[in-house]
Design a protein around this motif. Sequence first.
Motif, PDB file in Angstrom:
ATOM      1  N   GLY A  84       0.809  -1.211   0.000  1.00 35.02           N
ATOM      2  CA  GLY A  84       0.000   0.000   0.000  1.00 35.02           C
ATOM      3  C   GLY A  84       0.845   1.263   0.000  1.00 35.02           C
ATOM      4  O   GLY A  84       0.345   2.355   0.171  1.00 35.02           O
ATOM      5  N   ARG A  85       2.164   1.097  -0.160  1.00 34.55           N
ATOM      6  CA  ARG A  85       3.147   2.167  -0.374  1.00 34.55           C
ATOM      7  C   ARG A  85       3.391   3.077   0.811  1.00 34.55           C
ATOM      8  O   ARG A  85       4.508   3.444   1.090  1.00 34.55           O
ATOM      9  CB  ARG A  85       2.776   3.021  -1.601  1.00 34.55           C
ATOM     10  CG  ARG A  85       2.851   2.208  -2.866  1.00 34.55           C
ATOM     11  CD  ARG A  85       1.671   2.470  -3.755  1.00 34.55           C
ATOM     12  NE  ARG A  85       1.511   1.424  -4.760  1.00 34.55           N
ATOM     13  CZ  ARG A  85       0.422   1.314  -5.501  1.00 34.55           C
ATOM     14  NH1 ARG A  85      -0.566   2.167  -5.358  1.00 34.55           N
ATOM     15  NH2 ARG A  85       0.334   0.345  -6.357  1.00 34.55           N
ATOM     16  N   ARG A  86       2.331   3.530   1.463  1.00 33.84           N
ATOM     17  CA  ARG A  86       2.497   4.346   2.669  1.00 33.84           C
ATOM     18  C   ARG A  86       3.395   5.554   2.460  1.00 33.84           C
ATOM     19  O   ARG A  86       4.202   5.892   3.322  1.00 33.84           O
ATOM     20  CB  ARG A  86       3.062   3.488   3.819  1.00 33.84           C
ATOM     21  CG  ARG A  86       2.196   2.285   4.129  1.00 33.84           C
ATOM     22  CD  ARG A  86       0.992   2.689   4.892  1.00 33.84           C
ATOM     23  NE  ARG A  86       0.197   1.538   5.298  1.00 33.84           N
ATOM     24  CZ  ARG A  86      -0.915   1.639   5.996  1.00 33.84           C
ATOM     25  NH1 ARG A  86      -1.371   2.818   6.353  1.00 33.84           N
ATOM     26  NH2 ARG A  86      -1.594   0.572   6.329  1.00 33.84           N
ATOM     27  N   ILE A  87       3.280   6.180   1.285  1.00 31.77           N
ATOM     28  CA  ILE A  87       4.030   7.419   1.059  1.00 31.77           C
ATOM     29  C   ILE A  87       3.302   8.565   1.762  1.00 31.77           C
ATOM     30  O   ILE A  87       2.192   8.390   2.251  1.00 31.77           O
ATOM     31  CB  ILE A  87       4.155   7.704  -0.441  1.00 31.77           C
ATOM     32  CG1 ILE A  87       2.766   7.665  -1.072  1.00 31.77           C
ATOM     33  CG2 ILE A  87       5.073   6.690  -1.103  1.00 31.77           C
ATOM     34  CD1 ILE A  87       2.672   8.372  -2.354  1.00 31.77           C
ATOM     35  N   PHE A  88       3.927   9.727   1.816  1.00 33.83           N
ATOM     36  CA  PHE A  88       3.318  10.877   2.493  1.00 33.83           C
ATOM     37  C   PHE A  88       2.605  11.735   1.448  1.00 33.83           C
ATOM     38  O   PHE A  88       3.249  12.505   0.734  1.00 33.83           O
ATOM     39  CB  PHE A  88       4.384  11.677   3.242  1.00 33.83           C
ATOM     40  CG  PHE A  88       5.265  10.807   4.106  1.00 33.83           C
ATOM     41  CD1 PHE A  88       4.707  10.013   5.094  1.00 33.83           C
ATOM     42  CD2 PHE A  88       6.629  10.758   3.904  1.00 33.83           C
ATOM     43  CE1 PHE A  88       5.499   9.197   5.875  1.00 33.83           C
ATOM     44  CE2 PHE A  88       7.432   9.939   4.681  1.00 33.83           C
ATOM     45  CZ  PHE A  88       6.864   9.149   5.677  1.00 33.83           C
ATOM     46  N   PRO A  89       1.270  11.611   1.344  1.00 31.34           N
ATOM     47  CA  PRO A  89       0.555  12.219   0.225  1.00 31.34           C
ATOM     48  C   PRO A  89       0.576  13.742   0.260  1.00 31.34           C
ATOM     49  O   PRO A  89       0.471  14.391  -0.780  1.00 31.34           O
ATOM     50  CB  PRO A  89      -0.887  11.707   0.419  1.00 31.34           C
ATOM     51  CG  PRO A  89      -0.994  11.395   1.872  1.00 31.34           C
ATOM     52  CD  PRO A  89       0.374  10.926   2.287  1.00 31.34           C
ATOM     53  N   ASN A  90       0.731  14.297   1.489  1.00 27.29           N
ATOM     54  CA  ASN A  90       0.660  15.747   1.654  1.00 27.29           C
ATOM     55  C   ASN A  90       2.010  16.423   1.456  1.00 27.29           C
ATOM     56  O   ASN A  90       2.159  17.598   1.727  1.00 27.29           O
ATOM     57  CB  ASN A  90       0.144  16.059   3.068  1.00 27.29           C
ATOM     58  CG  ASN A  90       0.983  15.383   4.156  1.00 27.29           C
ATOM     59  OD1 ASN A  90       1.521  14.292   3.947  1.00 27.29           O
ATOM     60  ND2 ASN A  90       1.104  16.001   5.304  1.00 27.29           N
ATOM     61  N   MET A  91       3.006  15.662   1.008  1.00 24.63           N
ATOM     62  CA  MET A  91       4.345  16.228   0.855  1.00 24.63           C
ATOM     63  C   MET A  91       4.846  15.969  -0.558  1.00 24.63           C
ATOM     64  O   MET A  91       4.378  15.067  -1.240  1.00 24.63           O
ATOM     65  CB  MET A  91       5.282  15.587   1.887  1.00 24.63           C
ATOM     66  CG  MET A  91       4.798  15.858   3.297  1.00 24.63           C
ATOM     67  SD  MET A  91       5.649  14.914   4.547  1.00 24.63           S
ATOM     68  CE  MET A  91       7.193  15.781   4.577  1.00 24.63           C
ATOM     69  N   SER A  92       5.837  16.776  -0.980  1.00 25.63           N
ATOM     70  CA  SER A  92       6.340  16.637  -2.339  1.00 25.63           C
ATOM     71  C   SER A  92       7.140  15.334  -2.474  1.00 25.63           C
ATOM     72  O   SER A  92       7.567  14.744  -1.480  1.00 25.63           O
ATOM     73  CB  SER A  92       7.222  17.828  -2.706  1.00 25.63           C
ATOM     74  OG  SER A  92       8.439  17.753  -2.012  1.00 25.63           O
ATOM     75  N   VAL A  93       7.337  14.929  -3.725  1.00 28.48           N
ATOM     76  CA  VAL A  93       8.136  13.734  -4.014  1.00 28.48           C
ATOM     77  C   VAL A  93       9.522  13.882  -3.390  1.00 28.48           C
ATOM     78  O   VAL A  93      10.037  12.961  -2.745  1.00 28.48           O
ATOM     79  CB  VAL A  93       8.224  13.540  -5.547  1.00 28.48           C
ATOM     80  CG1 VAL A  93       9.285  12.522  -5.910  1.00 28.48           C
ATOM     81  CG2 VAL A  93       6.859  13.134  -6.091  1.00 28.48           C
ATOM     82  N   LEU A  94      10.101  15.068  -3.548  1.00 32.62           N
ATOM     83  CA  LEU A  94      11.436  15.332  -3.002  1.00 32.62           C
ATOM     84  C   LEU A  94      11.456  15.153  -1.476  1.00 32.62           C
ATOM     85  O   LEU A  94      12.347  14.497  -0.929  1.00 32.62           O
ATOM     86  CB  LEU A  94      11.865  16.754  -3.381  1.00 32.62           C
ATOM     87  CG  LEU A  94      13.272  17.162  -2.985  1.00 32.62           C
ATOM     88  CD1 LEU A  94      14.305  16.288  -3.684  1.00 32.62           C
ATOM     89  CD2 LEU A  94      13.519  18.634  -3.328  1.00 32.62           C
TER      90      LEU A  94
END
Lengths: 233, 290
Positions: A84-94
């Motif tokens: 489910g990746r669990r990336i931070f959606p509210n932050m930029s890719v960088l």
Amino acid sequence: MLEVRDLVAGYGGVPVLRGVSLDVTAGEVVAVLGANGVGKTTLNRCLSGLIRPGAGSIRFEGVELVGQDAADIVAAGLIHVPEGRRIFPNMSVLENLELGSYRRARPRRAANLARVFSIFPRLAERKRQFAGTLSGGEQQMLAIGRGLMAEPRLLIMDEPSLGLSPLLVEEMFTLIARIAAEGLAVMLVEQNVVQSLDLAGRAYVLENGAVAMSGPAEALRRDPTLMTTYLGL
Amino acid sequence: MLPLDIFLSAMANGLMMGAVYALVALGLTLVYGVLHIINFAHGATLTAAMYAVYVAHAMLGVDPYLALPGLAAIFFALGYLVQRWVIGPASHGDDSNILLVTLGLSIIMENALLAGFRSDTRSIDVPYGFSVVEVGNLFLSTPKLVAFAGSFVVAALLWLLLARTDTGRAIRAVAKEKTGAALVGVRVEHIYAVTFGLGAACLAVAACLLMPTFLVNPRIGNAFVLVAFTIVVLGGMGSIPGALIGGLFVGVVESLSGLYLGESLGQIGIFLIFILVLLARPTGLFGARA
């Protein structure tokens, strides 16, 4: 490098893992296969310290991990790219990538960033974009890139092909093969049996919370019982 | 119509008061944005900070502005400790428990202050308490101008912390994706406590900026926090620019409704606008659309 012995874990008294033992040695790609609900994700959550196993041991480079918290396990170099990746959606890719080196390899952040961008040029194109606006495949690349930022000694990837189109699945496995070819130990946890066995040197097949089969990927690929075991028939 | 000068001076007063409201709201919205709980102890913490300023001045002879850095640090530490070793462990990961724990804390704090200081209203006497700065035809209170500027400096520092440091990135990461944050090695409990500490530090700064022109009694914080809640909802729950702009806006509305409707009805304007915003745009001015 990683030695898991008789791992027992569950949620609220319901057992999910019933004594799993497996090994990953330096530089190899090991696939952990199994249908939905056999305990693959629970195994990963134990390994990365998100839940505490009921019994058993997890030794990583000779150090016992059971009882350590997630941050210490990251510091030791066992990096988990979650389902489910669990990336931070509210932050930029960088910023997502920068946080990948929050606990580990911070002094080499710039160099690792350049390396991740060379593996995933798409992320470089979108580095100012909010991570939540990326496509599923790009989000998966970001999750892997974020893991690489910590200079993993062992990278655990949980279902990296989940929810991707067949074309993207192909691309994802190619990229994983490329990362593994640099000598990084990878534990690939997948439902995608055929492609995982092409990539891995060895594999474990989980069924009902225990290892049902294991061996060289080559042998498992030719084993007629794999499909029946794997499908739980 | 009232003369323009009176209108302008009411505007200016509203903006100056609004900046302090914004500071109180900033602490509240930060904690809400990250921990997803309403901190019911926010008002009592502000009261405690105001008493701390009072004690520093009355007993130790320390000027409120000089006390500011020290008190901000002390309240950060207290906030950190309370979240890490009281609220966190007591809540067992359940949001409604956190709510009750903060409510309990506020009752304990208010009554401790009542026992210690009695219900008398107290104020401090500083030499610059009534000094003014002349801007055009307006006479602006110096301590209120300092409060205005100070609130902006704190908001800017907070923004820098959140945008430019790894701790700030970790705070924003935990706000939206706790598991992901734990998997890059962020200690989530530590970040929760840091956030709570920052909220308390905002209140200590607000108290230092307020006390030269304000008074303190054991329930004073509630008056501010009611307004701060309005600002947080108005600006969008968890939004820092929302808290800042909402604070200024509410300060002006309060001041102008006081001017036109009479001092005692000043807050009516705030709640009228609050109701209108809830009807027209329930996520607030800067809130994420559902």
